[in-house]
Write a protein that holds these residues in place. Structure first.
Motif, PDB file in Angstrom:
ATOM      1  N   VAL A   1     -56.986  27.778 -46.428  1.00  0.00           N
ATOM      2  CA  VAL A   1     -57.618  28.975 -46.987  1.00  0.00           C
ATOM      3  C   VAL A   1     -56.602  29.795 -47.769  1.00  0.00           C
ATOM      4  N   VAL A   2     -56.997  30.327 -48.915  1.00  0.00           N
ATOM      5  CA  VAL A   2     -56.184  31.345 -49.562  1.00  0.00           C
ATOM      6  C   VAL A   2     -57.005  32.632 -49.642  1.00  0.00           C
ATOM      7  N   VAL A   3     -56.394  33.715 -49.172  1.00  0.00           N
ATOM      8  CA  VAL A   3     -57.054  35.009 -49.129  1.00  0.00           C
ATOM      9  C   VAL A   3     -56.455  35.872 -50.245  1.00  0.00           C
ATOM     10  N   VAL A   4     -57.292  36.382 -51.129  1.00  0.00           N
ATOM     11  CA  VAL A   4     -56.806  37.220 -52.225  1.00  0.00           C
ATOM     12  C   VAL A   4     -56.951  38.686 -51.833  1.00  0.00           C
ATOM     13  N   GLY A   5     -55.829  39.352 -51.582  1.00  0.00           N
ATOM     14  CA  GLY A   5     -55.859  40.768 -51.232  1.00  0.00           C
ATOM     15  C   GLY A   5     -55.555  40.997 -49.762  1.00  0.00           C
ATOM     16  N   ALA A   6     -54.564  41.861 -49.480  1.00  0.00           N
ATOM     17  CA  ALA A   6     -54.172  42.123 -48.100  1.00  0.00           C
ATOM     18  C   ALA A   6     -54.552  43.536 -47.674  1.00  0.00           C
ATOM     19  N   GLY A   7     -55.798  43.923 -47.934  1.00  0.00           N
ATOM     20  CA  GLY A   7     -56.359  45.155 -47.364  1.00  0.00           C
ATOM     21  C   GLY A   7     -56.966  44.799 -46.006  1.00  0.00           C
ATOM     22  N   PRO A   8     -57.736  45.714 -45.428  1.00  0.00           N
ATOM     23  CA  PRO A   8     -58.327  45.433 -44.109  1.00  0.00           C
ATOM     24  C   PRO A   8     -59.224  44.201 -44.087  1.00  0.00           C
ATOM     25  N   ALA A   9     -59.932  43.931 -45.171  1.00  0.00           N
ATOM     26  CA  ALA A   9     -60.808  42.754 -45.195  1.00  0.00           C
ATOM     27  C   ALA A   9     -59.974  41.477 -45.179  1.00  0.00           C
ATOM     28  N   GLY A  10     -58.991  41.410 -46.082  1.00  0.00           N
ATOM     29  CA  GLY A  10     -58.166  40.211 -46.199  1.00  0.00           C
ATOM     30  C   GLY A  10     -57.355  39.953 -44.949  1.00  0.00           C
TER      31      GLY A  10
ATOM     32  N   MET B   1     -63.346  44.948 -42.220  1.00  0.00           N
ATOM     33  CA  MET B   1     -62.814  44.164 -41.097  1.00  0.00           C
ATOM     34  C   MET B   1     -63.871  43.206 -40.549  1.00  0.00           C
ATOM     35  N   ILE B   2     -65.082  43.723 -40.379  1.00  0.00           N
ATOM     36  CA  ILE B   2     -66.122  42.874 -39.790  1.00  0.00           C
ATOM     37  C   ILE B   2     -66.523  41.753 -40.743  1.00  0.00           C
ATOM     38  N   THR B   3     -66.596  42.048 -42.045  1.00  0.00           N
ATOM     39  CA  THR B   3     -66.932  40.957 -42.968  1.00  0.00           C
ATOM     40  C   THR B   3     -65.793  39.933 -42.984  1.00  0.00           C
ATOM     41  N   GLY B   4     -64.540  40.397 -42.832  1.00  0.00           N
ATOM     42  CA  GLY B   4     -63.414  39.470 -42.711  1.00  0.00           C
ATOM     43  C   GLY B   4     -63.581  38.572 -41.494  1.00  0.00           C
ATOM     44  N   LYS B   5     -64.049  39.168 -40.404  1.00  0.00           N
ATOM     45  CA  LYS B   5     -64.280  38.399 -39.173  1.00  0.00           C
ATOM     46  C   LYS B   5     -65.404  37.370 -39.381  1.00  0.00           C
ATOM     47  N   PHE B   6     -66.494  37.818 -39.997  1.00  0.00           N
ATOM     48  CA  PHE B   6     -67.601  36.881 -40.269  1.00  0.00           C
ATOM     49  C   PHE B   6     -67.113  35.715 -41.132  1.00  0.00           C
ATOM     50  N   ALA B   7     -66.264  36.036 -42.110  1.00  0.00           N
ATOM     51  CA  ALA B   7     -65.746  34.982 -42.997  1.00  0.00           C
ATOM     52  C   ALA B   7     -64.922  33.985 -42.195  1.00  0.00           C
TER      53      ALA B   7
END
Ligand SMILES: Cc1cc2nc3c(=O)[nH]c(=O)nc-3n(C[C@H](O)[C@H](O)[C@H](O)COP(=O)(O)OP(=O)(O)OC[C@H]3O[C@@H](n4cnc5c(N)ncnc54)[C@H](O)[C@@H]3O)c2cc1C
Ligand code: SF4
Ligand code: SF4
Lengths: 438, 93
Positions: free
Chosen positions: A8-17, A325-331
């Motif tokens: 996986v590559v995650v673009v962006g290191a905010g709370p979602a990433g 955060m929660i959408t990051g978790k769902f992902a």
């Protein structure tokens, strides 16, 4: 770094990433997280507070983790309807919120995001700072079909991955570029400016009636952004205050407003001035919030790609960090499933969409749709209602020489003169739903 | 509201920016600014006043940009091309 391959590559290191990267690394996926700034948080801002319950879904009892940069536990929440030199105040103070599991904490993003990304790194994710992704790469899966297969960095290097998580925040250049998100109108976003004002902790506790590391939040409507629909607010940090003001971008544009001037005016209000007296500005920040709401939610998954957080327009009321955060978790959950099946197609990844549709915030966003429409139609409603409330309160509390019956009649007369009573009632109803919103 | 050049506060005093050597903000078509855009809102909605009007065109002080993300959307003619600054450059909160 060029031409590496990850799961996986995650673009962006905010709370979602960082949430996605942390949980994916916990599931033994190989993860690269890219951040365009020199460190996570260096480009980010919120009011802001972080809600405890959703955060615990990712890091249980996070408040005990070493070095976590929480500012203050919020025990007091107020809404002020401000007029030129007065305010009608509503609020709630709950000492209960001062104990675990807490309700929310004030945070400063330039500290918090860095720490949070470090948690993902500790779990095994690889973080690349100073690293801007400028495009996605694809590989062909059939005659007409293709699947996302990684990202292109400026300079042309490619990082390959089975799955790309777009966690790029509000402006979401890549999500737009690949056609998952439509271009937003200025009516679909708000623009906020913020200052961080240094103030000794003792003074903060004294001015906001707090003890120790307790904190307060005051949201404000009316005067700060009139004649536009927007909000102001003050958050207490350990030894600083965050002061924020902003409004819908289309109204800023159409009404000739300048955000910095709004800030100056807000800070000079007699009741605000007292709160920030002697505090020294140490930061000036600005950011947009995607407010397109329910109807502008982008396409959330495609073959090999998932969109999370602000890039996915996941904003509900005042809340964004926790939804990120929660959408990051769902992902991460969808990714684990896809990895087990070795199938990153849109069909498999659509379990992510299902999770979102079943969430509490999706329902809230759906309901919030009407509120946004109302405020775009009646752009003066905030101003009218705060004015009316202040006038009424003034009459109500004023000691004069008239009997109560006459006073009441006069108050009603005045309300009627402003606009039809029914409209005032409606403004108030929609206002109460909107003021929760940043 | 007027021009905030009149305001004596300069918020950039307490912003750290690592400026790149080239701009990340461009006007797509100067003609539109002259002929169509009466109010020139970019000169006031930008929180750090990156844009100003001089000699019949919009000038861009890209080194003042704090990347709020508003300008491509605030221009009524979609006439501003804004890109993320290169990695490591730009505002550092
Ligand atoms: C004034 C204001 C007040 C707010 N108050 C609150 C609050 O009190 N509570 C709350 O819950 N929410 C609040 N929010 C909302 C909250 O800030 C957002 O919802 C949240 O930050 C979204 O997180 P994110 O991870 O999706 O995006 P972001 O936090 O924006 O992170 C995106 C990251 O991606 C990086 N990036 C972007 N593009 C690229 C690229 N191409 N390559 C590499 N890196 C890239 C960015 O540098 C950034 O670090 C507030 C917002 C504002 C503006
Ligand atoms: S708002 Fe857009 S069209 Fe108008 S002057 Fe600025 S860049 Fe030109
Ligand atoms: S992104 Fe924001 S700060 Fe930068 S030029 Fe555009 S409006 Fe100004």
């Amino acid at each position: 770094m060029g031409n590496d391959r990850y799961d996986v590559v995650v673009v962006g290191a905010g709370p979602a990433g960082s949430s996605a990267a942390l949980l994916m690394a916990n599931n033994n996926l190989s993860v690269a997280m890219l951040e365009r700034g020199p460190y996570p948080g260096s480009k980010n801002m919120s009011g802001g507070t972080i809600a405890s319950m959703p955060f615990q879904e990712i890091l249980p009892e996070y408040w005990n983790i070493d070095g976590i940069p929480l500012e203050r536990k919020i025990v007091s929440d107020e809404l002020w309807m401000l007029d030129n030199d007065s305010a009608v105040k509503m609020g709630f103070s709950g000492k209960k919120f001062g104990y675990a599991p807490y309700n929310k904490f004030s945070i400063l993003r330039y500290k918090f995001d860095k720490w949070y990304a470090d948690q993902a790194v500790a779990a095994g994710a690889k973080l690349f700072n100073n690293c801007l992704a400028i495009d996605l790469v694809y590989h062909k899966t059939g005659l007409l079909s293709k699947k996302v297969d990684g990202v292109v960095l400026e300079g042309g290097d490619i990082i390959h991955a089975d799955l790309v998580v777009l966690a790029e925040g509000s402006s979401a250049a890549l999500t737009q570029k690949i056609g998952l998100r439509q271009r937003l109108n200025p009516a679909d976003m708000t623009l906020y400016v913020k200052e961080v004002l240094e103030l000794p902790s003792g003074k903060i506790e004294e001015r906001f009636s707090l003890e120790g590391d307790e904190g307060a939040v005051i949201g404000m409507v009316g005067y700060p952004t009139s004649p536009a629909i927007g909000k102001g607010g003050i958050w207490t940090n350990k030894d600083s205050l965050s002061i924020v003001v902003g409004a819908y971008l289309n109204q800023i544009v159409n009404k000739g407003l300048n955000p910095l001037q709004l800030m100056e005016r807000f800070k000079s209000h007699p009741m605000i001035k007292k709160l920030i007296e002697g505090a020294k500005p140490i930061k000036y920040l600005a950011h947009t919030i995607p407010k397109g709401g329910f109807k502008k939610i982008p396409t959330l998954v495609d073959d090999g790609v998932i969109v999370v957080g602000d890039a996915a327009e996941m904003i509900s009321g005042r809340r964004g960090i926790d939804l990120a955060m929660i959408t990051g978790k769902f992902a991460a959950e969808a990714a684990a499933q896809a990895c087990a099946l070795d199938d990153y197609s849109r069909e498999t990844l659509s379990s992510y969409v299902k999770r979102i549709k079943g969430s509490f915030f999706y329902e809230n966003m759906r309901k919030g749709k009407n509120v946004e429409e109302y405020f775009n139609t009646y752009q003066d409603s905030d101003f009218l209602i705060t004015k009316a409330m202040n006038d009424l309160a003034f009459k109500y509390f004023k000691q004069d020489l008239e009997n109560n019956k006459i006073r009441l009649r006069k108050m009603i007369e005045e309300l009627k003169n402003m606009q039809p009573l029914q409209k005032t009632g409606k403004d108030l109803l929609y206002g109460l739903q909107n003021w929760e919103v940043w | 509201m007027g021009n905030f050049a009149k305001s004596d506060t300069n918020p950039l005093e307490y912003v750290k920016i690592i400026p790149d050597s080239k701009s990340h903000i461009f006007i797509k078509d100067d003609g539109i600014c002259i002929e169509e855009c009466e109010n020139k809102p970019c000169t006031y909605y930008c929180p750090t006043r990156v844009f100003y009007w001089e000699d019949d065109s919009i000038k861009i002080l890209y080194k003042r940009c704090i990347e709020c993300g508003a300008c491509p959307f605030g221009c009524p003619y979609d006439n501003i091309a804004w890109e993320n600054p290169r990695g490591g450059y730009g505002v550092v909160y």
